[in-house]
Scaffold this motif. Structure first.
Motif, PDB file in Angstrom:
ATOM      1  N   HIS A 180       0.822  -1.212   0.000  1.00  0.00           N
ATOM      2  CA  HIS A 180       0.000   0.000   0.000  1.00  0.00           C
ATOM      3  C   HIS A 180       0.860   1.268   0.000  1.00  0.00           C
ATOM      4  CE1 HIS A 180      -3.594  -2.411   0.753  1.00  0.00           C
ATOM      5  NE2 HIS A 180      -2.887  -3.065   1.667  1.00  0.00           N
ATOM      6  N   GLY A 181       2.159   1.120  -0.210  1.00  0.00           N
ATOM      7  CA  GLY A 181       3.023   2.282  -0.267  1.00  0.00           C
ATOM      8  C   GLY A 181       3.419   2.851   1.079  1.00  0.00           C
ATOM      9  N   VAL A 182       3.226   2.083   2.138  1.00  0.00           N
ATOM     10  CA  VAL A 182       3.539   2.544   3.497  1.00  0.00           C
ATOM     11  C   VAL A 182       4.765   1.798   4.011  1.00  0.00           C
ATOM     12  CG1 VAL A 182       2.700   2.775   5.866  1.00  0.00           C
ATOM     13  CG2 VAL A 182       1.098   3.024   3.941  1.00  0.00           C
ATOM     14  N   THR A 183       5.796   2.531   4.408  1.00  0.00           N
ATOM     15  CA  THR A 183       6.975   1.904   5.012  1.00  0.00           C
ATOM     16  C   THR A 183       6.872   1.990   6.529  1.00  0.00           C
ATOM     17  OG1 THR A 183       8.342   3.913   5.056  1.00  0.00           O
ATOM     18  CG2 THR A 183       8.380   2.589   3.033  1.00  0.00           C
ATOM     19  N   VAL A 184       7.463   1.004   7.194  1.00  0.00           N
ATOM     20  CA  VAL A 184       7.381   0.914   8.653  1.00  0.00           C
ATOM     21  C   VAL A 184       8.757   0.528   9.185  1.00  0.00           C
ATOM     22  CG1 VAL A 184       6.151  -0.097  10.605  1.00  0.00           C
ATOM     23  CG2 VAL A 184       5.018   0.041   8.373  1.00  0.00           C
ATOM     24  N   ASN A 185       9.306   1.356  10.059  1.00  0.00           N
ATOM     25  CA  ASN A 185      10.635   1.109  10.602  1.00  0.00           C
ATOM     26  C   ASN A 185      10.702   1.495  12.071  1.00  0.00           C
ATOM     27  OD1 ASN A 185      12.369   0.398   8.110  1.00  0.00           O
ATOM     28  ND2 ASN A 185      11.304   2.265   7.455  1.00  0.00           N
ATOM     29  N   CYS A 186      11.765   1.047  12.720  1.00  0.00           N
ATOM     30  CA  CYS A 186      12.047   1.423  14.103  1.00  0.00           C
ATOM     31  C   CYS A 186      13.395   2.135  14.186  1.00  0.00           C
ATOM     32  CB  CYS A 186      12.096   0.198  15.015  1.00  0.00           C
ATOM     33  SG  CYS A 186      10.538  -0.688  15.187  1.00  0.00           S
ATOM     34  N   VAL A 187      13.507   3.021  15.134  1.00  0.00           N
ATOM     35  CA  VAL A 187      14.784   3.619  15.497  1.00  0.00           C
ATOM     36  C   VAL A 187      15.036   3.251  16.951  1.00  0.00           C
ATOM     37  CG1 VAL A 187      16.033   5.764  15.890  1.00  0.00           C
ATOM     38  CG2 VAL A 187      14.657   5.486  13.832  1.00  0.00           C
ATOM     39  N   ALA A 188      16.208   2.647  17.204  1.00  0.00           N
ATOM     40  CA  ALA A 188      16.515   2.117  18.537  1.00  0.00           C
ATOM     41  C   ALA A 188      17.680   2.882  19.148  1.00  0.00           C
ATOM     42  CB  ALA A 188      16.834   0.622  18.432  1.00  0.00           C
ATOM     43  N   LEU A 233      14.121   8.566   7.753  1.00  0.00           N
ATOM     44  CA  LEU A 233      13.223   7.440   7.525  1.00  0.00           C
ATOM     45  C   LEU A 233      11.823   7.887   7.095  1.00  0.00           C
ATOM     46  CD1 LEU A 233      14.238   5.033  10.426  1.00  0.00           C
ATOM     47  CD2 LEU A 233      14.687   4.745   7.972  1.00  0.00           C
ATOM     48  N   THR A 234      11.492   9.153   7.313  1.00  0.00           N
ATOM     49  CA  THR A 234      10.204   9.666   6.838  1.00  0.00           C
ATOM     50  C   THR A 234      10.296  10.226   5.422  1.00  0.00           C
ATOM     51  OG1 THR A 234      10.475  11.987   7.580  1.00  0.00           O
ATOM     52  CG2 THR A 234       9.704  10.377   9.214  1.00  0.00           C
ATOM     53  N   SER A 235      11.481  10.217   4.847  1.00  0.00           N
ATOM     54  CA  SER A 235      11.731  10.928   3.594  1.00  0.00           C
ATOM     55  C   SER A 235      11.343  10.120   2.359  1.00  0.00           C
ATOM     56  CB  SER A 235      13.212  11.290   3.491  1.00  0.00           C
ATOM     57  OG  SER A 235      13.997  10.122   3.248  1.00  0.00           O
ATOM     58  N   MET A 236      11.329  10.811   1.223  1.00  0.00           N
ATOM     59  CA  MET A 236      11.151  10.148  -0.066  1.00  0.00           C
ATOM     60  C   MET A 236      12.329   9.231  -0.362  1.00  0.00           C
ATOM     61  SD  MET A 236       8.273  10.987  -1.349  1.00  0.00           S
ATOM     62  CE  MET A 236       6.978  12.245  -1.358  1.00  0.00           C
ATOM     63  N   GLN A 237      13.528   9.673   0.010  1.00  0.00           N
ATOM     64  CA  GLN A 237      14.737   8.897  -0.270  1.00  0.00           C
ATOM     65  C   GLN A 237      14.765   7.565   0.477  1.00  0.00           C
ATOM     66  OE1 GLN A 237      14.530  12.095   0.393  1.00  0.00           O
ATOM     67  NE2 GLN A 237      16.067  13.329  -0.657  1.00  0.00           N
ATOM     68  N   ALA A 238      14.008   7.452   1.574  1.00  0.00           N
ATOM     69  CA  ALA A 238      13.984   6.216   2.358  1.00  0.00           C
ATOM     70  C   ALA A 238      12.870   5.274   1.917  1.00  0.00           C
ATOM     71  CB  ALA A 238      13.832   6.542   3.844  1.00  0.00           C
ATOM     72  N   GLY A 239      12.353   5.476   0.726  1.00  0.00           N
ATOM     73  CA  GLY A 239      11.205   4.704   0.278  1.00  0.00           C
ATOM     74  C   GLY A 239      11.448   3.219   0.096  1.00  0.00           C
ATOM     75  N   PHE A 240      12.717   2.788   0.041  1.00  0.00           N
ATOM     76  CA  PHE A 240      13.017   1.367  -0.114  1.00  0.00           C
ATOM     77  C   PHE A 240      13.559   0.766   1.183  1.00  0.00           C
ATOM     78  CE2 PHE A 240      14.999  -2.319  -2.486  1.00  0.00           C
ATOM     79  CZ  PHE A 240      13.810  -2.767  -3.025  1.00  0.00           C
ATOM     80  N   VAL A 241      13.361   1.478   2.291  1.00  0.00           N
ATOM     81  CA  VAL A 241      13.751   0.981   3.613  1.00  0.00           C
ATOM     82  C   VAL A 241      12.480   0.684   4.398  1.00  0.00           C
ATOM     83  CG1 VAL A 241      15.021   1.454   5.746  1.00  0.00           C
ATOM     84  CG2 VAL A 241      15.819   2.430   3.570  1.00  0.00           C
ATOM     85  N   THR A 242      12.241  -0.567   4.692  1.00  0.00           N
ATOM     86  CA  THR A 242      11.074  -0.925   5.495  1.00  0.00           C
ATOM     87  C   THR A 242      11.344  -2.214   6.259  1.00  0.00           C
ATOM     88  OG1 THR A 242       8.641  -1.041   5.457  1.00  0.00           O
ATOM     89  CG2 THR A 242       9.815  -2.322   3.785  1.00  0.00           C
ATOM     90  N   GLY A 243      10.706  -2.346   7.402  1.00  0.00           N
ATOM     91  CA  GLY A 243      10.899  -3.520   8.251  1.00  0.00           C
ATOM     92  C   GLY A 243      12.230  -3.533   8.964  1.00  0.00           C
ATOM     93  N   SER A 244      12.892  -2.387   9.014  1.00  0.00           N
ATOM     94  CA  SER A 244      14.237  -2.320   9.596  1.00  0.00           C
ATOM     95  C   SER A 244      14.213  -1.655  10.967  1.00  0.00           C
ATOM     96  CB  SER A 244      15.187  -1.533   8.684  1.00  0.00           C
ATOM     97  OG  SER A 244      15.382  -2.206   7.460  1.00  0.00           O
ATOM     98  N   THR A 245      15.220  -1.974  11.759  1.00  0.00           N
ATOM     99  CA  THR A 245      15.481  -1.271  13.009  1.00  0.00           C
ATOM    100  C   THR A 245      16.846  -0.632  12.901  1.00  0.00           C
ATOM    101  OG1 THR A 245      14.103  -2.725  14.390  1.00  0.00           O
ATOM    102  CG2 THR A 245      15.847  -1.486  15.494  1.00  0.00           C
TER     103      THR A 245
END
Length: 257
Positions: A180-188, A233-245
């Motif tokens: 659905h075009g939504v990326t989801v990540n964590c920052v630890a 991680l909220t950016s357009m450039q981070a569009g291929f980063v998902t499921g990461s911590t």
């Protein structure tokens, strides 16, 4: 670097002070319309004024608690009126004090409180605001957890257990929402300077020296360094980063992954 989020509606929780406030300021600096959510209405209004004066972008304050379903429903309504959210940065509260060894954490009310504040609140917020992202076909979700979810720390059982739960929940969401075009990540994070909380040194010189020795960099991290990673991680450039911590802890965690 232009992160490409100018005009995006960015929700930041626990944003009346501290880490949440700093993240909100970082997103506002990129031109996002930040929606601030925390319990203190007066503090939220002060941050709104600061954002508008420093960055010339609108900010919206919504007072409420992550643990109250009615407050999340009201927040979702405000976001809908702004055609958002596009971005959700989830910062939650701290576990009950004082910190204890795991075997000493034998009081059920403390476990219940930590669960409600650190894990259940995240699920409740996601259920309330993320369906709107799915409907729009674009979104960024970033949960701020803790490096203890990667390397458990002494006397942090209440935090480690539920931060790890948030990490697992975010990974599951990443798998489900990617289409659905939504990326989801964590920052630890860990070893981040927290003197902003009181305006004074957060640790004694001896405590600071011990913490500095835990990282190859030999120093504490700054709020700007943490906020910068979240903003990316909220950016357009981070569009291929998902499921990461993404660990922001100066190399403290010793594992390869």
């Amino acid at each position: 670097m232009d992160l490409g989020i100018k005009g995006k509606v960015a929700l930041v929780t626990a944003s009346s002070s501290g880490m949440g406030r700093n993240i909100a300021l970082a997103l506002a600096a990129e031109g996002a319309h930040v929606v601030l959510f925390a319990r203190s209405a007066d503090k939220l209004q002060a941050v709104c004024r600061e954002i508008e004066e420093r960055h010339g972008v609108p900010a919206t304050a919504v007072a409420g608690s992550l643990t109250e379903a009615a407050d999340i429903t009201r927040l979702a309504g405000v976001l809908a009126g702004l055609s958002g959210p596009d971005i959700a940065v989830i910062v939650t509260g701290r576990p009950p004090n004082p910190l204890r060894d795991a075997l000493e954490e034998n009081e059920l009310p403390r476990w219940d409180e930590a669960y409600q504040v650190q894990l259940r609140s995240v699920v409740q917020l996601v259920n309330g605001v993320v369906p709107a992202m799915v409907a729009k076909g674009w979104g960024r979700i970033v949960a701020v957890t803790s490096a203890s979810a990667k390397q458990p720390m002494a006397k942090h059982a209440l935090s480690t257990v539920f931060r790890a739960g948030v990490t697992a929940y975010m990974k599951t969401l990443a798998n489900e929402l990617g289409a659905h075009g939504v990326t989801v990540n964590c920052v630890a994070p860990a070893l981040i300077d927290t003197s902003h909380r009181t305006g004074a040194a957060a640790y004694t010189p001896e405590q600071t020296a011990r913490r500095q020795a835990m990282t190859p960099l030999g120093r504490m991290g700054t709020q700007d360094e943490l906020s910068g990673v979240v903003a990316f991680l909220t950016s357009m450039q981070a569009g291929f980063v998902t499921g990461s911590t993404i660990a922001v802890e100066g190399g403290m965690v010793g594992s390869l992954f």
